[in-house]
Design an enzyme around this catalytic site. Structure first.
Site, PDB file in Angstrom:
ATOM      1  CG  ASP A  41      57.050  48.523  94.861  1.00  0.00           C
ATOM      2  OD1 ASP A  41      56.833  48.705  93.648  1.00  0.00           O
ATOM      3  OD2 ASP A  41      56.383  47.674  95.399  1.00  0.00           O
ATOM      4  CB  VAL A  54      81.400  40.574  88.037  1.00  0.00           C
ATOM      5  CG1 VAL A  54      82.412  39.563  87.147  1.00  0.00           C
ATOM      6  CG2 VAL A  54      80.134  39.601  88.349  1.00  0.00           C
TER       7      VAL A  54
HETATM    8  O1  F6P Z   1      58.732  44.785  92.547  1.00  0.00           O
HETATM    9  C1  F6P Z   1      57.697  45.021  93.344  1.00  0.00           C
HETATM   10  C2  F6P Z   1      56.477  44.922  93.169  1.00  0.00           C
HETATM   11  O2  F6P Z   1      56.549  45.343  91.597  1.00  0.00           O
HETATM   12  C3  F6P Z   1      55.203  45.283  93.673  1.00  0.00           C
HETATM   13  O3  F6P Z   1      54.880  46.676  93.457  1.00  0.00           O
HETATM   14  C4  F6P Z   1      54.200  44.472  93.285  1.00  0.00           C
HETATM   15  O4  F6P Z   1      53.177  44.593  94.135  1.00  0.00           O
HETATM   16  C5  F6P Z   1      54.926  43.184  93.006  1.00  0.00           C
HETATM   17  O5  F6P Z   1      56.219  43.578  92.962  1.00  0.00           O
HETATM   18  C6  F6P Z   1      54.150  42.152  92.302  1.00  0.00           C
HETATM   19  O6  F6P Z   1      55.009  41.150  92.191  1.00  0.00           O
HETATM   20  P1  F6P Z   1      54.995  39.763  91.238  1.00  0.00           P
HETATM   21  O7  F6P Z   1      55.953  40.047  89.994  1.00  0.00           O
HETATM   22  O8  F6P Z   1      55.211  38.784  92.157  1.00  0.00           O
HETATM   23  O9  F6P Z   1      53.377  39.615  90.953  1.00  0.00           O
END
Ligand code: F6P
Length: 322
Positions: A128, A24
């Site tokens: 991740d 921004v």
């Molecule tokens: O952001 C990535 C992640 O944290 C993964 O490690 C995990 O499998 C997934 O998201 C979990 O997603 P949600 O919040 O949709 O359950």
């Protein structure tokens, strides 16, 4: 380029707000209008936009989560969904769009760019750390520190009770969080998708440690496709190894909290880079950081190419965990 948009998509990651703020401020400093799209691709499909000015991003750099909110949108992954998204972008008068997200976000982006020629630049945000084209994704460092602080606490109780602990961290297809928090937390073993290990092998390795005098041990497990696999592994290990054990699943704790210095700086650097990239006429790529330099990677590579774990760090883990 006169007016641009920005959204966050997929799992939230600490440092996304630093990135929004940087984008921004950079846009405004360069005479561009910038609007936020709320709730990721789901909000884009509904034209859920919000004007962004200096006030909107003030006092947000220290906040986890994303002030724009986020979503995972199955609808955007359909051809019809993307046609609607392209129309919303056209109607909102956006000359370009910045997308902060992970693999799924860039998969969708590559399709949108190919089908509709939309001008898009991505920024990697995923705890991740599984996005190809950047050494680190926004949010990874904060999540790894969160996992580390949990491991440190667990070690206190593990050594007090002579117990074996399985600590499950996030990591859908990859072991970045497990490796980084495992090496920093002095874990004994890792269970990660990159190096499959049977429960019998894991038990043998743990036995070796107990033979040389260890009385407690920590195994860091990457959760993989769904949380809770550590309970199964712990049950299996119990069949090979008669040792008292406990399981701790860290789950979404790792996604929240104030971003670390590293994630705030990375978010800021990449937010500036994304706006600059749009102004330079770039599109269809992600702005990442490789060996300390800004690198632009085509969207297709970001989600199709597999980002490997650092082989040296893996080797060092094996050496130090004995
Ligand atoms: O952001 C990535 C992640 O944290 C993964 O490690 C995990 O499998 C997934 O998201 C979990 O997603 P949600 O919040 O949709 O359950």
């Amino acid at each position: 380029m006169r007016r641009i948009g920005i959204l966050t998509s997929g799992g939230d990651a600490p440092g996304m707000n630093a990135c929004i703020r940087a984008a921004v401020r950079t846009a405004l400093a360069n005479g561009l209008e910038i609007v936020g799209i709320r709730r990721g691709y789901a909000g884009l499909l509904e034209g859920d936009t919000v004007p962004l000015d200096r006030t909107a991003i003030r006092n947000t750099i220290h906040l986890g989560g994303t002030i724009l909110e986020t979503s995972r949108s199955p609808e955007f992954m359909t051809r019809e969904g993307r046609a609607r998204a392209a129309e919303v972008i056209r109607q909102a008068g956006l000359d370009g769009l910045i997308l902060i997200g992970g693999e799924g976000t860039f998969h969708g982006a590559s399709l949108l760019a190919a089908e509709w020629g939309t001008t898009l630049v991505g920024v990697p945000g995923s705890i991740d750390n599984d996005v190809y084209g950047t050494d680190s994704c926004i949010g990874f460092d904060t999540a790894a520190n969160c996992a580390l602080s949990a491991i440190d606490r667990i070690r206190d109780t593990a050594r007090s009770h002579d117990r074996l602990f399985f600590v499950e961290v996030m990591g859908h297809h990859t072991g970045f969080l497990a490796l980084e928090s495992g090496i920093a937390g002095g874990a004994e073993e890792l269970v990660i998708p990159e190096e499959p290990l049977s429960s019998a092998e894991l038990s043998d390795r743990l036995k070796e440690g107990f033979k040389i005098g260890k009385k407690s041990a920590i195994v860091v497990v990457a959760e993989g496709k769904k949380p809770g696999k550590s309970f199964r592994i712990a049950d299996e290990v119990r069949k090979f190894l008669n040792y008292e054990s406990r399981v701790v699943v860290l789950g979404h704790l790792q996604r929240g909290g104030p971003p670390t210095v590293r994630d705030r700086v990375l978010g800021s650097v990449l937010g500036v880079a994304a706006v600059t990239a749009l102004q330079d006429g770039r599109s269809g790529c992600m702005a990442g950081e490789v060996k300390g330099e800004i690198a632009y990677t085509p969207f297709d590579d970001t989600w199709q190419k597999k980002k490997p774990l650092d082989a040296d760090v893996m080797r060092i883990f094996s050496l130090l965990s004995e």
